[in-house]
Design an enzyme around this catalytic site. Structure first.
Site, mmCIF file in Angstrom:
data_model
loop_
_atom_site.group_PDB
_atom_site.id
_atom_site.type_symbol
_atom_site.label_atom_id
_atom_site.label_comp_id
_atom_site.label_asym_id
_atom_site.label_seq_id
_atom_site.Cartn_x
_atom_site.Cartn_y
_atom_site.Cartn_z
ATOM 1 N N ARG A 29 -67.358 -21.484 22.748
ATOM 2 C CA ARG A 29 -66.748 -21.326 24.112
ATOM 3 C C ARG A 29 -65.839 -20.268 24.575
ATOM 4 O O ARG A 29 -64.784 -20.275 25.128
ATOM 5 C CB ARG A 29 -66.085 -22.504 24.874
ATOM 6 C CG ARG A 29 -67.287 -23.564 24.949
ATOM 7 C CD ARG A 29 -67.998 -23.408 25.996
ATOM 8 N NE ARG A 29 -69.173 -24.472 26.199
ATOM 9 C CZ ARG A 29 -69.154 -25.675 26.767
ATOM 10 N NH1 ARG A 29 -67.974 -26.236 27.425
ATOM 11 N NH2 ARG A 29 -70.237 -26.183 26.460
ATOM 12 N N ARG A 33 -64.478 -21.108 31.331
ATOM 13 C CA ARG A 33 -63.568 -21.381 32.111
ATOM 14 C C ARG A 33 -62.039 -21.172 32.336
ATOM 15 O O ARG A 33 -61.234 -20.947 33.175
ATOM 16 C CB ARG A 33 -63.793 -22.868 32.761
ATOM 17 C CG ARG A 33 -65.009 -23.287 33.646
ATOM 18 C CD ARG A 33 -65.160 -24.610 33.789
ATOM 19 N NE ARG A 33 -65.538 -25.289 32.588
ATOM 20 C CZ ARG A 33 -65.681 -26.359 32.297
ATOM 21 N NH1 ARG A 33 -66.137 -27.086 33.377
ATOM 22 N NH2 ARG A 33 -66.026 -26.948 31.342
ATOM 23 N N ARG A 42 -67.765 -17.544 38.746
ATOM 24 C CA ARG A 42 -68.303 -18.556 39.069
ATOM 25 C C ARG A 42 -67.973 -18.993 40.710
ATOM 26 O O ARG A 42 -68.551 -19.996 41.108
ATOM 27 C CB ARG A 42 -67.804 -19.888 38.148
ATOM 28 C CG ARG A 42 -68.326 -19.735 36.822
ATOM 29 C CD ARG A 42 -69.763 -20.628 36.760
ATOM 30 N NE ARG A 42 -69.447 -21.992 36.776
ATOM 31 C CZ ARG A 42 -69.642 -22.851 37.892
ATOM 32 N NH1 ARG A 42 -69.775 -22.332 39.060
ATOM 33 N NH2 ARG A 42 -69.351 -24.035 37.836
ATOM 34 N N ASP A 78 -76.871 -22.135 27.638
ATOM 35 C CA ASP A 78 -76.464 -23.312 27.261
ATOM 36 C C ASP A 78 -77.379 -23.923 26.417
ATOM 37 O O ASP A 78 -78.748 -23.681 26.756
ATOM 38 C CB ASP A 78 -76.045 -24.197 28.600
ATOM 39 C CG ASP A 78 -75.380 -25.331 28.384
ATOM 40 O OD1 ASP A 78 -74.054 -25.367 28.038
ATOM 41 O OD2 ASP A 78 -76.138 -26.580 28.064
ATOM 42 N N TYR A 154 -79.018 -36.179 25.545
ATOM 43 C CA TYR A 154 -78.836 -35.987 26.799
ATOM 44 C C TYR A 154 -79.887 -36.334 27.900
ATOM 45 O O TYR A 154 -80.039 -36.808 28.664
ATOM 46 C CB TYR A 154 -78.934 -34.451 26.912
ATOM 47 C CG TYR A 154 -77.497 -33.853 26.838
ATOM 48 C CD1 TYR A 154 -76.190 -34.172 27.682
ATOM 49 C CD2 TYR A 154 -77.022 -33.324 25.472
ATOM 50 C CE1 TYR A 154 -74.725 -33.647 27.381
ATOM 51 C CE2 TYR A 154 -75.787 -32.991 25.340
ATOM 52 C CZ TYR A 154 -74.775 -33.032 26.246
ATOM 53 O OH TYR A 154 -73.264 -32.916 25.841
HETATM 54 O O1 CP3 Z 1 -68.963 -18.804 24.771
HETATM 55 C C1 CP3 Z 1 -69.901 -19.646 24.380
HETATM 56 O O2 CP3 Z 1 -69.746 -20.500 23.700
HETATM 57 C C2 CP3 Z 1 -71.470 -19.274 24.968
HETATM 58 C C3 CP3 Z 1 -71.698 -20.249 25.886
HETATM 59 C C4 CP3 Z 1 -72.186 -21.775 25.509
HETATM 60 C C5 CP3 Z 1 -72.120 -22.670 26.653
HETATM 61 N N1 CP3 Z 1 -72.194 -23.902 26.186
HETATM 62 C C6 CP3 Z 1 -71.500 -22.346 27.997
HETATM 63 C C7 CP3 Z 1 -71.023 -23.350 28.972
HETATM 64 C C8 CP3 Z 1 -72.528 -22.545 24.431
HETATM 65 C C9 CP3 Z 1 -72.794 -22.074 22.860
HETATM 66 C C10 CP3 Z 1 -72.723 -23.999 24.859
HETATM 67 C C11 CP3 Z 1 -73.205 -24.894 24.025
HETATM 68 C C12 CP3 Z 1 -72.923 -26.243 24.420
HETATM 69 N N2 CP3 Z 1 -73.472 -26.816 25.632
HETATM 70 C C13 CP3 Z 1 -73.047 -27.625 23.550
HETATM 71 C C14 CP3 Z 1 -72.756 -27.313 22.168
HETATM 72 C C15 CP3 Z 1 -71.323 -27.124 21.942
HETATM 73 C C16 CP3 Z 1 -70.365 -28.191 22.181
HETATM 74 O O3 CP3 Z 1 -69.812 -28.012 22.985
HETATM 75 O O4 CP3 Z 1 -70.579 -29.355 21.386
HETATM 76 C C17 CP3 Z 1 -73.125 -28.703 24.523
HETATM 77 C C18 CP3 Z 1 -72.952 -30.217 24.135
HETATM 78 C C19 CP3 Z 1 -73.405 -28.290 25.879
HETATM 79 C C20 CP3 Z 1 -73.527 -29.108 26.863
HETATM 80 C C21 CP3 Z 1 -72.655 -28.626 28.305
HETATM 81 N N3 CP3 Z 1 -72.702 -27.543 28.874
HETATM 82 C C22 CP3 Z 1 -71.710 -29.679 28.583
HETATM 83 C C23 CP3 Z 1 -71.894 -31.191 28.121
HETATM 84 C C24 CP3 Z 1 -71.267 -28.939 29.754
HETATM 85 C C25 CP3 Z 1 -70.338 -29.596 30.760
HETATM 86 C C26 CP3 Z 1 -68.840 -29.785 30.262
HETATM 87 C C27 CP3 Z 1 -68.378 -28.763 29.991
HETATM 88 O O5 CP3 Z 1 -67.784 -28.523 28.611
HETATM 89 O O6 CP3 Z 1 -67.963 -27.880 30.664
HETATM 90 C C28 CP3 Z 1 -71.711 -27.566 29.857
HETATM 91 C C29 CP3 Z 1 -71.248 -26.624 30.653
HETATM 92 C C30 CP3 Z 1 -70.961 -25.375 30.305
HETATM 93 N N4 CP3 Z 1 -71.451 -24.704 29.069
HETATM 94 C C31 CP3 Z 1 -69.739 -24.386 30.589
HETATM 95 C C32 CP3 Z 1 -69.965 -23.261 29.914
HETATM 96 C C33 CP3 Z 1 -69.078 -22.026 29.837
HETATM 97 C C34 CP3 Z 1 -69.185 -24.631 31.827
HETATM 98 C C35 CP3 Z 1 -69.899 -24.729 32.959
HETATM 99 C C36 CP3 Z 1 -68.918 -24.154 34.292
HETATM 100 O O7 CP3 Z 1 -68.660 -22.772 34.414
HETATM 101 O O8 CP3 Z 1 -68.576 -24.973 35.063
#
Ligand code: CP3
Length: 352
Positions: A29, A33, A42, A78, A154
């Protein structure tokens, strides 16, 4: 393995367990954010719009690499995006995380998932990869996908979950349907990851974020065969990383799935984790909430992780999970600087 101009890059060498002059570092990540620039983007685009916009997704990926000076990028996307293509009805509700409008609750629901072509359904991610590679040919790029169990969780829960009770109940009560679902998700994941490598990703990471909720028996019988099939399909394509959280009780099994690198979270001492993993590269494992502390804490805990790695070849520094949204940007930058300073082998052996 694919020949590339990145062959001698330190991140690529560490993936292959070769000696490096300092420990490579990138952060899960690293784009997100906690960055004001990301939050500004965003304001104009929803999260899914951002993912679907290859140009902006590539820019966000580049922005994190340049801001933090990390040793690898991870394509902005994602793990849940393939679920959109399966017609699961994926959306991100304001502040609530992901929601699946058509959850899988029966064997008929598994049969109703729609087959799709990765180039058609997820071509926008492949395009973002190509744009990043064009802009940053000397920075290794990680492509990624969610592992079948984490994706299935999910689909079955209808969103995020704490104890995964519906997922486990489905696995126990509908074993054939669960197996079929895992097989469908495995096929999609293999095709998607191969397409990312073909588009230019230098390394592929499989996120089985929530598999640590399972015991060893269930992991061995219901999950491992699918993970093995994925890594077998990626053999000799590009190096692979396999990540999960709370997997301390099954790291030996996770390691047997066949990736080149195992990602570990902060719940375990890195040295003990490495003992269980055996002769492979390891990625991790600073607690991301350490970044909410002060500089002294960040520096000391970074040193502890590096000491546990003990200068062994094949350590890639990372957090044990993603950067939280309330993390101060300066602390993240300071962490990367600290890893560079503390792990430089020449500096360690320097005598005035
Ligand atoms: O920089 C990076 O790491 C690359 C992008 C990336 C995102 N998600 C962007 C994202 C990667 C590699 C992921 C993987 C991801 N997504 C996982 C596996 C890694 C982990 O955290 O265990 C999982 C389980 C998800 C599912 C997911 N995506 C959830 C549960 C959520 C909402 C909760 C949260 O953490 O924000 C997301 C949204 C998400 N994915 C955001 C980002 C930057 C936030 C979204 C926003 O901008 O509002």
């Amino acid at each position: 393995m694919k020949e590339s101009i990145l062959e001698n890059n330190i991140f690529m060498r560490a993936l292959r367990c070769e000696p490096v002059e300092r420990t490579p570092v990138w952060l899960m990540r690293q784009a997100g954010r906690y960055q004001p620039e990301y939050r500004a983007i965003r304001q104009k685009l929803s999260f899914l719009e951002l993912c679907h916009n290859s140009q902006v997704a590539a820019e966000v990926t580049v922005m994190a690499v340049e801001m933090l000076k990390v040793d690898a990028g991870i394509i902005f996307a994602d793990i849940l995006l393939p679920l959109q293509c399966l017609n699961a009805g994926l959306r991100f509700a304001q502040g609530d995380g992901p929601v699946i409008d058509n959850p899988v609750r029966s064997s008929a629901d598994v049969d109703n998932l729609t087959a799709f072509d990765v180039q058609d359904g997820l071509g926008y991610v492949l395009e973002a990869i190509k744009l990043f590679v064009k802009e940053k040919p000397l920075v290794p790029l990680i492509g990624f996908a969610g592992a079948p169990f984490t994706l299935a969780s999910y689909l079955i829960e209808g969103g995020s979950s704490r104890h995964f009770e519906r997922t486990k109940a489905f696995m126990y009560l509908e074993p054939l349907a669960f197996e079929k679902l895992m097989a469908i998700l495995t096929d999609v994941t293999i095709e998607y990851l191969l397409a990312q490598a073909a588009a230019g990703a230098n390394c592929l990471m499989l996120f089985d974020s929530w598999v640590g909720t399972l015991g060893r028996e269930d992991y061995t019988t219901a999950i491992l065969p699918h993970s093995r099939r994925i890594f077998a399909a990626l053999q000799n394509v590009v190096p692979t990383i396999h990540f999960g959280t709370a997997t301390g009780g099954m790291l030996d099994l996770v390691a047997s799935a066949g990736s080149d690198v195992i990602g570990v979270d902060w719940r375990m001492n890195l040295a003990s984790a490495w003992d269980l993993i055996g002769p492979k590269a390891v990625q991790g494992n600073l607690d991301p909430t350490v970044l909410l502390g002060d500089r002294k804490l960040i520096y000391d805990r970074t040193r502890m992780v590096l000491e546990q790695a003990g200068g062994r070849s094949g350590h890639i520094f990372n957090l044990g999970h993603g950067i939280g949204k309330d993390t101060p940007v300066d602390n993240v930058k300071y962490l990367v600087e600290s890893v560079r300073e503390l792990s430089t082998r020449k500096a360690l052996s320097y005598e005035p």
